[in-house]
Design a protein around this motif. Sequence first.
Motif, PDB file in Angstrom:
ATOM      1  N   ILE A   7       6.202  -5.838   8.547  1.00  0.00           N
ATOM      2  CA  ILE A   7       5.329  -6.480   7.550  1.00  0.00           C
ATOM      3  C   ILE A   7       5.001  -5.411   6.519  1.00  0.00           C
ATOM      4  N   VAL A   8       5.286  -5.683   5.257  1.00  0.00           N
ATOM      5  CA  VAL A   8       5.062  -4.670   4.214  1.00  0.00           C
ATOM      6  C   VAL A   8       3.748  -4.985   3.499  1.00  0.00           C
ATOM      7  N   GLY A   9       2.749  -4.111   3.672  1.00  0.00           N
ATOM      8  CA  GLY A   9       1.433  -4.311   3.061  1.00  0.00           C
ATOM      9  C   GLY A   9       0.389  -4.538   4.144  1.00  0.00           C
ATOM     10  N   ALA A  13      -3.331 -10.375   3.579  1.00  0.00           N
ATOM     11  CA  ALA A  13      -2.153 -11.193   3.897  1.00  0.00           C
ATOM     12  C   ALA A  13      -1.344 -10.562   5.021  1.00  0.00           C
ATOM     13  N   GLY A  14      -1.116  -9.240   4.940  1.00  0.00           N
ATOM     14  CA  GLY A  14      -0.349  -8.542   5.971  1.00  0.00           C
ATOM     15  C   GLY A  14      -1.053  -8.589   7.323  1.00  0.00           C
ATOM     16  N   CYS A  15      -2.372  -8.370   7.308  1.00  0.00           N
ATOM     17  CA  CYS A  15      -3.123  -8.356   8.580  1.00  0.00           C
ATOM     18  C   CYS A  15      -3.174  -9.753   9.189  1.00  0.00           C
ATOM     19  N   ILE A  32       3.597  -2.499  10.709  1.00  0.00           N
ATOM     20  CA  ILE A  32       2.963  -2.782   9.409  1.00  0.00           C
ATOM     21  C   ILE A  32       3.142  -1.542   8.537  1.00  0.00           C
ATOM     22  N   ILE A  33       3.821  -1.743   7.425  1.00  0.00           N
ATOM     23  CA  ILE A  33       4.151  -0.607   6.544  1.00  0.00           C
ATOM     24  C   ILE A  33       3.236  -0.637   5.318  1.00  0.00           C
ATOM     25  N   GLU A  34       2.595   0.487   5.041  1.00  0.00           N
ATOM     26  CA  GLU A  34       1.614   0.546   3.941  1.00  0.00           C
ATOM     27  C   GLU A  34       1.910   1.774   3.088  1.00  0.00           C
ATOM     28  N   ARG A  35       1.937   1.572   1.770  1.00  0.00           N
ATOM     29  CA  ARG A  35       2.333   2.705   0.915  1.00  0.00           C
ATOM     30  C   ARG A  35       1.262   3.790   0.817  1.00  0.00           C
ATOM     31  N   LEU A  36      -0.009   3.427   0.985  1.00  0.00           N
ATOM     32  CA  LEU A  36      -1.082   4.421   0.896  1.00  0.00           C
ATOM     33  C   LEU A  36      -1.393   4.993   2.279  1.00  0.00           C
ATOM     34  N   PRO A  37      -2.059   6.148   2.343  1.00  0.00           N
ATOM     35  CA  PRO A  37      -2.523   6.625   3.646  1.00  0.00           C
ATOM     36  C   PRO A  37      -3.682   5.768   4.171  1.00  0.00           C
ATOM     37  N   ASN A  77       6.208   4.102   1.351  1.00  0.00           N
ATOM     38  CA  ASN A  77       6.315   3.196   0.202  1.00  0.00           C
ATOM     39  C   ASN A  77       7.677   2.504   0.227  1.00  0.00           C
ATOM     40  N   VAL A  78       7.677   1.206   0.428  1.00  0.00           N
ATOM     41  CA  VAL A  78       8.959   0.492   0.436  1.00  0.00           C
ATOM     42  C   VAL A  78       9.463   0.427  -1.006  1.00  0.00           C
ATOM     43  N   GLY A  79      10.647   0.875  -1.197  1.00  0.00           N
ATOM     44  CA  GLY A  79      11.217   1.053  -2.543  1.00  0.00           C
ATOM     45  C   GLY A  79      11.582   2.519  -2.670  1.00  0.00           C
ATOM     46  N   ILE A  96       7.079  -9.683   3.389  1.00  0.00           N
ATOM     47  CA  ILE A  96       6.544  -8.889   2.283  1.00  0.00           C
ATOM     48  C   ILE A  96       5.139  -9.419   1.957  1.00  0.00           C
ATOM     49  N   ALA A  97       4.165  -8.510   1.960  1.00  0.00           N
ATOM     50  CA  ALA A  97       2.759  -8.893   1.674  1.00  0.00           C
ATOM     51  C   ALA A  97       2.149  -7.805   0.797  1.00  0.00           C
ATOM     52  N   THR A  98       2.798  -7.562  -0.342  1.00  0.00           N
ATOM     53  CA  THR A  98       2.451  -6.391  -1.155  1.00  0.00           C
ATOM     54  C   THR A  98       1.448  -6.679  -2.282  1.00  0.00           C
ATOM     55  N   GLY A  99       0.912  -7.900  -2.334  1.00  0.00           N
ATOM     56  CA  GLY A  99      -0.172  -8.184  -3.268  1.00  0.00           C
ATOM     57  C   GLY A  99       0.261  -8.220  -4.735  1.00  0.00           C
ATOM     58  N   ALA A 100      -0.709  -8.049  -5.617  1.00  0.00           N
ATOM     59  CA  ALA A 100      -0.468  -8.088  -7.069  1.00  0.00           C
ATOM     60  C   ALA A 100      -1.397  -7.064  -7.699  1.00  0.00           C
ATOM     61  N   LEU A 154     -17.408 -10.503 -13.493  1.00  0.00           N
ATOM     62  CA  LEU A 154     -18.825 -10.428 -13.069  1.00  0.00           C
ATOM     63  C   LEU A 154     -19.098  -9.161 -12.259  1.00  0.00           C
ATOM     64  N   ASP A 155     -18.158  -8.850 -11.338  1.00  0.00           N
ATOM     65  CA  ASP A 155     -18.323  -7.629 -10.512  1.00  0.00           C
ATOM     66  C   ASP A 155     -18.488  -6.408 -11.421  1.00  0.00           C
ATOM     67  N   ILE A 156     -17.605  -6.327 -12.420  1.00  0.00           N
ATOM     68  CA  ILE A 156     -17.616  -5.136 -13.287  1.00  0.00           C
ATOM     69  C   ILE A 156     -18.928  -5.087 -14.081  1.00  0.00           C
ATOM     70  N   ILE A 355     -10.276 -13.912   0.251  1.00  0.00           N
ATOM     71  CA  ILE A 355      -9.638 -13.336   1.446  1.00  0.00           C
ATOM     72  C   ILE A 355      -9.183 -14.438   2.421  1.00  0.00           C
ATOM     73  N   PRO A 356     -10.052 -15.404   2.771  1.00  0.00           N
ATOM     74  CA  PRO A 356      -9.614 -16.429   3.739  1.00  0.00           C
ATOM     75  C   PRO A 356      -8.436 -17.284   3.240  1.00  0.00           C
ATOM     76  N   THR A 357      -8.255 -17.394   1.923  1.00  0.00           N
ATOM     77  CA  THR A 357      -7.107 -18.157   1.414  1.00  0.00           C
ATOM     78  C   THR A 357      -5.799 -17.548   1.925  1.00  0.00           C
TER      79      THR A 357
HETATM   80  C1  LIG Z   1     -11.448  -6.917  -8.135  1.00  0.00           C
HETATM   81  C2  LIG Z   1     -11.285  -7.907  -7.002  1.00  0.00           C
HETATM   82  C3  LIG Z   1     -12.389  -8.299  -6.274  1.00  0.00           C
HETATM   83  C4  LIG Z   1     -12.248  -9.229  -5.240  1.00  0.00           C
HETATM   84  N1  LIG Z   1     -13.362  -9.589  -4.539  1.00  0.00           N
HETATM   85  C5  LIG Z   1     -13.239 -10.483  -3.534  1.00  0.00           C
HETATM   86  C6  LIG Z   1     -14.389 -10.856  -2.781  1.00  0.00           C
HETATM   87  O1  LIG Z   1     -15.511 -10.408  -3.048  1.00  0.00           O
HETATM   88  N2  LIG Z   1     -14.226 -11.747  -1.762  1.00  0.00           N
HETATM   89  C7  LIG Z   1     -12.989 -12.276  -1.443  1.00  0.00           C
HETATM   90  O2  LIG Z   1     -12.878 -13.058  -0.498  1.00  0.00           O
HETATM   91  N3  LIG Z   1     -11.871 -11.920  -2.149  1.00  0.00           N
HETATM   92  C8  LIG Z   1     -11.964 -11.046  -3.168  1.00  0.00           C
HETATM   93  N4  LIG Z   1     -10.861 -10.702  -3.889  1.00  0.00           N
HETATM   94  C9  LIG Z   1      -9.545 -11.304  -3.543  1.00  0.00           C
HETATM   95  C10 LIG Z   1      -8.858 -10.600  -2.346  1.00  0.00           C
HETATM   96  O3  LIG Z   1      -8.990  -9.217  -2.491  1.00  0.00           O
HETATM   97  C11 LIG Z   1      -7.386 -11.025  -2.283  1.00  0.00           C
HETATM   98  O4  LIG Z   1      -7.360 -12.422  -1.985  1.00  0.00           O
HETATM   99  C12 LIG Z   1      -6.574 -10.296  -1.211  1.00  0.00           C
HETATM  100  O5  LIG Z   1      -6.812  -8.920  -1.177  1.00  0.00           O
HETATM  101  C13 LIG Z   1      -5.054 -10.504  -1.405  1.00  0.00           C
HETATM  102  O6  LIG Z   1      -4.430 -10.002  -0.255  1.00  0.00           O
HETATM  103  P1  LIG Z   1      -2.938  -9.419  -0.234  1.00  0.00           P
HETATM  104  O7  LIG Z   1      -2.765  -8.870   1.134  1.00  0.00           O
HETATM  105  O8  LIG Z   1      -2.000 -10.451  -0.737  1.00  0.00           O
HETATM  106  O9  LIG Z   1      -2.908  -8.227  -1.315  1.00  0.00           O
HETATM  107  P2  LIG Z   1      -3.606  -6.803  -1.288  1.00  0.00           P
HETATM  108  O10 LIG Z   1      -4.987  -6.873  -0.774  1.00  0.00           O
HETATM  109  O11 LIG Z   1      -3.406  -6.231  -2.639  1.00  0.00           O
HETATM  110  O12 LIG Z   1      -2.733  -5.937  -0.245  1.00  0.00           O
HETATM  111  C14 LIG Z   1      -1.417  -5.516  -0.537  1.00  0.00           C
HETATM  112  C15 LIG Z   1      -1.130  -4.214   0.194  1.00  0.00           C
HETATM  113  O13 LIG Z   1       0.264  -3.903   0.068  1.00  0.00           O
HETATM  114  C16 LIG Z   1       0.414  -2.515  -0.176  1.00  0.00           C
HETATM  115  N5  LIG Z   1       1.703  -2.305  -0.854  1.00  0.00           N
HETATM  116  C17 LIG Z   1       2.011  -2.694  -2.110  1.00  0.00           C
HETATM  117  N6  LIG Z   1       3.284  -2.336  -2.397  1.00  0.00           N
HETATM  118  C18 LIG Z   1       3.789  -1.726  -1.295  1.00  0.00           C
HETATM  119  C19 LIG Z   1       5.056  -1.132  -0.987  1.00  0.00           C
HETATM  120  N7  LIG Z   1       6.057  -1.115  -1.877  1.00  0.00           N
HETATM  121  N8  LIG Z   1       5.222  -0.568   0.234  1.00  0.00           N
HETATM  122  C20 LIG Z   1       4.214  -0.588   1.154  1.00  0.00           C
HETATM  123  N9  LIG Z   1       2.992  -1.133   0.896  1.00  0.00           N
HETATM  124  C21 LIG Z   1       2.780  -1.703  -0.296  1.00  0.00           C
HETATM  125  C22 LIG Z   1      -0.783  -2.175  -1.040  1.00  0.00           C
HETATM  126  O14 LIG Z   1      -1.066  -0.783  -1.063  1.00  0.00           O
HETATM  127  C23 LIG Z   1      -1.882  -2.997  -0.375  1.00  0.00           C
HETATM  128  O15 LIG Z   1      -2.493  -2.278   0.663  1.00  0.00           O
HETATM  129  C24 LIG Z   1     -10.962  -9.766  -4.932  1.00  0.00           C
HETATM  130  C25 LIG Z   1      -9.845  -9.362  -5.676  1.00  0.00           C
HETATM  131  C26 LIG Z   1     -10.006  -8.456  -6.704  1.00  0.00           C
HETATM  132  C27 LIG Z   1      -8.799  -8.033  -7.516  1.00  0.00           C
END
Ligand SMILES: Cc1cc2nc3c(=O)[nH]c(=O)nc-3n(C[C@H](O)[C@H](O)[C@H](O)COP(=O)(O)OP(=O)(O)OC[C@H]3O[C@@H](n4cnc5c(N)ncnc54)[C@H](O)[C@@H]3O)c2cc1C
Length: 437
Positions: A7-9, A13-15, A32-37, A77-79, A96-100, A154-156, A355-357
Amino acid sequence: MPLQIAIVGSGPAGCFIAELLSRKIEDCQIDIIERLPSLFGLVRAGVAPDHQGTKNVTRQFEKTLEKDNIRVLANLNVGPDISYDELKSCYDLVVIATGASEDRMLNIPGEDSAGVYGSSHFVGWYNGHPASHQNPPELKGPSVAIIGHGNVALDIARLLAKTSNERAETDICAPAMSQLDNSEVSDIYLIGRGTPEQSKFTPPELAELKALSAAVPVISNTRIPETPSSDLDPREARAKQMNLDLFREFAENASNPVLTAGKTRIHLLFNHSPVAVASENGRIKSLKLKHQAEQASDELALPVDTLISAIGYRSREISSVPFDTQQGRIQHENGLIEPGVYATGWCRRGPNGVIPTNRADALEISKRILADLDSGQISAGKSGRVAMDNLIEAKQLKVLSYQDWKTIDQAEQDRAQGNKPREKFLTEAEMLQVLSS
Ligand SMILES: Cc1cc2nc3c(=O)[nH]c(=O)nc-3n(C[C@H](O)[C@H](O)[C@H](O)COP(=O)(O)OP(=O)(O)OC[C@H]3O[C@@H](n4cnc5c(N)ncnc54)[C@H](O)[C@@H]3O)c2cc1C
């Protein structure tokens, strides 16, 4: 022979998918592979540092990562470190669960001026993401404009408007805390192109603006309807009604000079979109805005010292992984990238949902994977961890385990001062240093 899964990320989503697959596939080994420490994606680097309760979801993720059939390979880091083809050659199943994590551009002239930042960069800065600290934002002057009418904006605004005391129990990293505490910010503009009813704020987060001790939300010259339109479903209508009620309170604030005197003002501007950034000596000086409904001549020039765009994200491309450049996310068909490779979370469906989505998303993908296992489209046979370990050794990569992360995690908590829950390390090198000391 156990099914070998990568699982990448390590974000939500990855967890979530790791938890589901580890329970539902009888004999499997998951890496579970993660690019950061560090682990947990945007829970660490996105969720606001004054919402520690939300960040506590990591306790649930830790239970998953402590399972016997799950192993963490962090700082990988995958890539760049391990190619997509190498990954597929090692594992029977890859998710793949690498987010945006890339900011969407405003695409307006002057956007490259100093003092203009994307929200991923800005939020990553106060949340201690190593990438943001390579080129940290500089907060200068009294006026900050934030483009976008969602919760990230709003957070900012809230974190900029809080006092030092109000930020004291957060895990905002030290350099950002120091800039925020010393900033002269007195006017924050939250700018959206939609009407009050169209804004995407959620009521509890919007209401938090009322609780700030030294800031006041204000709305001027805007018609705020009494009730939302009648074609909404009841739940959405209730949320919109709460927002409209709050907006009316903010409009009353604007006409009360006693209330706003000496306070930071958070101005909510509707129906406006940015047209251009004007700069002086390379740094933003003003932001030109256009009213959505009016003629081009009715442009407004807002004096602005810092501009932050919070208009969404794109996934970062991984070499050889099919990518939809238009949508800015991984190319897939209902989660399937190619036989044996799936996508889940933000890299699959784009940057929307809380997060729950991502749990619901992972559930859907896990069902598809189980069906593909049943029909024989995925089967055990590859050497998984053995092949991966050989690759890591051959490439002399410094890969961290879950235990290594726990050591870093503890060190961050141990060095925190006052009421801060942790003091984050800001570079990969600092985190690796903890492990060698
Ligand atoms: C500013 C902000 C505030 C938010 N606040 C809330 C909140 O208060 N409550 C809430 O429920 N949701 C919140 N969200 C939404 C929530 O964070 C997302 O729904 C969720 O994190 C998406 O999960 P994900 O696993 O898809 O992506 P991510 O959380 O981005 O995880 C992706 C992981 O993949 C890793 N990765 C990426 N590329 C690679 C690679 N090539 N090799 C290895 N690893 C890699 C990344 O380092 C990262 O750890 C917020 C989002 C943002 C942007």
